[in-house]
Design an enzyme around this catalytic site. Structure first.
Site, short mmCIF file in Angstrom:
data_model
loop_
_atom_site.label_atom_id
_atom_site.label_comp_id
_atom_site.label_asym_id
_atom_site.label_seq_id
_atom_site.Cartn_x
_atom_site.Cartn_y
_atom_site.Cartn_z
CG HIS A 130 -2.34 -0.70 0.96
ND1 HIS A 130 -3.07 -1.39 1.93
CD2 HIS A 130 -2.70 -0.96 -0.37
CE1 HIS A 130 -4.00 -1.92 1.21
NE2 HIS A 130 -3.93 -1.87 0.00
CG HIS B 170 -2.15 -6.29 1.89
ND1 HIS B 170 -1.75 -5.58 0.74
CD2 HIS B 170 -1.91 -5.75 2.65
CE1 HIS B 170 -1.49 -4.49 1.00
NE2 HIS B 170 -1.49 -4.44 2.13
CD GLU C 172 -3.51 -8.90 7.42
OE1 GLU C 172 -2.97 -7.82 7.31
OE2 GLU C 172 -3.80 -9.33 8.48
CB THR D 265 -0.90 -8.91 10.54
OG1 THR D 265 -1.07 -8.04 9.47
CG2 THR D 265 -1.14 -10.28 10.27
CB CYS E 159 2.68 -7.76 11.95
SG CYS E 159 4.17 -7.11 11.56
CG ASN F 27 1.51 -0.36 8.39
OD1 ASN F 27 2.53 0.57 8.32
ND2 ASN F 27 1.59 -0.77 6.99
S1 SF4 Z 1 3.76 -5.03 8.34
FE1 SF4 Z 1 4.06 -6.95 9.32
S2 SF4 Z 1 2.57 -8.23 8.29
FE2 SF4 Z 1 2.70 -6.37 7.05
S3 SF4 Z 1 4.01 -6.95 5.43
FE3 SF4 Z 1 5.30 -5.76 7.31
S4 SF4 Z 1 6.19 -7.59 8.28
FE4 SF4 Z 1 4.23 -8.45 7.12
#
Ligand code: SF4
Length: 286
Positions: free
Chosen positions: A43, A75, A127, A163, A195, A225
């Site tokens: 993303h 994802h 995801e 995650t 995660c 995230n």
């Molecule tokens: S934030 Fe964590 S779950 Fe997402 S791609 Fe990165 S390592 Fe993987």
């Protein structure tokens, strides 16, 4: 304008899952002239634009893909989609992050063991759509633990998380589910699918926000995230989420002395450095 200190969080920016996905797709792009990715590989608009220059283009549906080579984004994807790709005999490049893969396995294991799976996450996020596919037909995704009581309850409930959710929100969600469904449900199994890369970035962002009077979060506006980073900083200090240095507004800096910077797991080092340089040039600080 008074001199301003700009400080980066001790953990920020691209995670191993995103770096791995970009490496896999970069390598594949050298081998195959045209690749269709089901949704953006990561993303981050800037990364996706750069990849498009090497013949990697994004499609939303398998039916839109004209290429013989299909890439699964970091994802992940539901098993039904993987079966469709296989049935069409297409070449697959799978960039699913290993942490997401573990969450998919946890979802399947719970479903196979007879648990109704509840996913703490945004139902529209790729995801989570993938996790739902692995979690059995009765699985649901929600952000509201109390709402679980409105579902048709089974004796066994399994809970996992998208995650990239924060640990505090996941714990709060699990508490709400327990309050809502006890004593009707006999057994609840919670699997920690968070995660740790994301948790480390959130923790470092909170620490820096506590000692700053402005936080800048760098990352894709569509990145879950990155949004979480902005969410954990916002209660502590004025916070702005930006994708590029060009979005910085000079008036944000008025009266500020300590500016903290954090960045999402799909943000490139270059994007972070451009933000640092822009802030330093606007403030004359270091
Ligand atoms: S934030 Fe964590 S779950 Fe997402 S791609 Fe990165 S390592 Fe993987």
């Amino acid at each position: 304008m008074a001199k301003i200190k700009v400080k980066k969080a001790r953990e920020l920016g691209s995670c191993f899952g995103v770096r791995r996905a970009i490496e896999i797709i970069d390598k594949a792009a050298k081998e195959y002239r045209h690749i269709s990715t089901l949704g953006p590989i990561v993303h981050n608009r800037l990364v996706v634009t750069k990849l498009s220059e090497t013949g990697v283009k994004v499609v939303n549906e398998l039916d839109q893909a004209k290429d013989r080579v299909i890439a699964i984004a970091s994802h992940g994807a539901p098993p039904q989609l993987l079966s469709q790709i296989q049935a069409r005999k297409l070449q697959v490049i799978d960039t699913t992050c290993p942490i997401v893969r573990s969450a998919q396995k946890a979802a399947k294991k719970l479903a196979d063991a007879g648990f109704r799976v509840i996913i703490f996450g945004e139902a529209t996020h790729p995801e989570v759509k993938g996790l739902l596919g692995w979690a059995g037909s009765s699985a649901v995704a929600t952000m509201n633990g109390a709402e679980v009581a409105k579902l048709e309850l089974t004796p066994r409930l399994g809970i996992i998380s998208q995650t990239t959710q924060s640990q505090a929100s996941f714990v709060g969600f699990c508490n709400d589910v327990i309050k809502a469904v006890f004593p009707a449900v006999l057994e609840i199994r919670i699997v920690n699918t968070l995660c740790q890369e994301t948790q480390k970035r959130q923790q470092a962002a909170v620490e820096l926000a506590a000692e700053s009077d402005l936080m800048i979060v760098v990352g894709g506006h569509n990145s879950a995230n990155t949004q979480r980073l902005a969410e954990v900083c916002t209660p502590l200090v004025e916070t702005h989420l930006i994708e590029t240095a060009a979005e910085i507004k000079e008036d944000w800096l008025t009266g500020k002395q300590h500016i903290g910077i954090t960045a999402g797991a799909s943000t490139s080092d270059q994007a972070i450095e451009e933000v640092v340089l822009k802030l330093q040039s606007l403030s004359g600080g270091n």
